[in-house]
Design a protein around this motif. Structure first.
Motif, PDB file in Angstrom:
ATOM      1  N   SER A 100      48.001  48.987  37.838  1.00 23.09           N
ATOM      2  CA  SER A 100      47.160  47.803  37.641  1.00 23.09           C
ATOM      3  C   SER A 100      48.012  46.537  37.666  1.00 23.09           C
ATOM      4  O   SER A 100      47.598  45.507  38.211  1.00 23.09           O
ATOM      5  CB  SER A 100      46.342  47.924  36.358  1.00 23.09           C
ATOM      6  N   ILE A 101      49.223  46.607  37.071  1.00 20.79           N
ATOM      7  CA  ILE A 101      50.120  45.442  37.114  1.00 20.79           C
ATOM      8  C   ILE A 101      50.528  45.151  38.554  1.00 20.79           C
ATOM      9  O   ILE A 101      50.563  43.987  38.978  1.00 20.79           O
ATOM     10  CB  ILE A 101      51.358  45.687  36.218  1.00 20.79           C
ATOM     11  N   ALA A 107      47.774  40.688  44.017  1.00 23.73           N
ATOM     12  CA  ALA A 107      46.721  39.665  44.116  1.00 23.73           C
ATOM     13  C   ALA A 107      47.317  38.280  43.916  1.00 23.73           C
ATOM     14  O   ALA A 107      46.974  37.331  44.643  1.00 23.73           O
ATOM     15  CB  ALA A 107      45.636  39.944  43.078  1.00 23.73           C
ATOM     16  N   ARG A 108      48.217  38.117  42.949  1.00 26.25           N
ATOM     17  CA  ARG A 108      48.863  36.821  42.713  1.00 26.25           C
ATOM     18  C   ARG A 108      49.699  36.403  43.927  1.00 26.25           C
ATOM     19  O   ARG A 108      49.685  35.246  44.330  1.00 26.25           O
ATOM     20  CB  ARG A 108      49.750  36.896  41.471  1.00 26.25           C
ATOM     21  N   LEU A 112      49.115  33.187  46.020  1.00 26.48           N
ATOM     22  CA  LEU A 112      50.180  32.205  46.230  1.00 26.48           C
ATOM     23  C   LEU A 112      50.440  32.002  47.724  1.00 26.48           C
ATOM     24  O   LEU A 112      50.652  30.876  48.175  1.00 26.48           O
ATOM     25  CB  LEU A 112      51.469  32.660  45.526  1.00 26.48           C
ATOM     26  N   GLN A 113      50.424  33.113  48.465  1.00 25.65           N
ATOM     27  CA  GLN A 113      50.645  33.027  49.911  1.00 25.65           C
ATOM     28  C   GLN A 113      49.558  32.158  50.553  1.00 25.65           C
ATOM     29  O   GLN A 113      49.851  31.308  51.401  1.00 25.65           O
ATOM     30  CB  GLN A 113      50.657  34.417  50.540  1.00 25.65           C
ATOM     31  N   GLN A 114      48.305  32.353  50.123  1.00 25.30           N
ATOM     32  CA  GLN A 114      47.197  31.537  50.658  1.00 25.30           C
ATOM     33  C   GLN A 114      47.382  30.071  50.284  1.00 25.30           C
ATOM     34  O   GLN A 114      47.181  29.169  51.113  1.00 25.30           O
ATOM     35  CB  GLN A 114      45.860  32.058  50.125  1.00 25.30           C
TER      36      GLN A 114
END
Length: 132
Positions: A100-101, A107-108, A112-114
Motif C-alpha cells: 500500500s505504501i 501515485a505521488r 508529481l510527474q504530471q
C-alpha cells in the motif's frame, strides 16, 4: 578261642568306632555342604531379585525418558507453530502495508510527474508567448 573272639570283638569295636567317626565326619561335611548350598541359593535368589529390581528401575527410567522426550517434541512443535503463525501473519501484514505504501508512493510520483509536466508545458508556453 576266647581270646580270638575277644580280639575280634575289640577289632570290630575299633572298626565300628572308626566307621562311626567317619560317618560323623561325613554327616558334618554334608551339613556344611547343605549350609553352603542354602547360602548359595539364598545369595542367588537375592541376586536375581536385585537384577529384577534394577531391570524394572531401568525400564521405568526409559519409559520416563521416552515420555519426557515425547513431551519435549510436542512442546517444540507447539512452540514452532506459535512462533511461525504470528510471524507469518505479521510478515503478511507488513507486506500488505509495504504494497500500500508503494502504491501511495507510485501515485505521488505520478502526481508529481504530471505536475512537473504541466509546469514544464506552462513554462514552454510562457517562453513561446514571451518570444512572440
Amino acid at each position: 578261642l576266647k581270646f580270638e573272639k575277644k580280639a575280634l570283638r575289640n577289632e570290630m569295636k575299633e572298626q565300628a568306632a572308626g566307621f562311626e567317626s567317619k560317618v560323623k565326619k561325613i554327616k558334618l561335611e554334608a551339613a556344611e555342604v547343605e549350609k553352603a548350598r542354602e547360602r548359595a541359593s539364598s545369595l542367588a535368589e537375592n541376586l536375581r531379585r536385585r537384577v529384577d529390581e534394577c531391570e524394572e528401575r531401568k525400564l521405568r527410567e526409559i519409559e520416563k525418558a521416552a515420555a519426557a522426550t515425547e513431551r519435549a517434541h510436542k512442546l517444540q512443535r507447539e512452540v514452532a507453530r506459535y512462533r511461525t503463525e504470528p510471524i507469518v501473519r505479521r510478515f503478511q501484514a507488513l507486506q500488505d502495508r509495504l504494497h500500500s505504501i508503494e502504491d501511495v508512493q507510485k501515485a505521488r510520483e505520478d502526481s508529481l510527474q504530471q505536475m512537473v509536466e504541466k509546469e514544464h508545458n506552462r513554462l514552454i508556453e510562457e517562453r513561446e508567448r514571451f518570444e512572440r
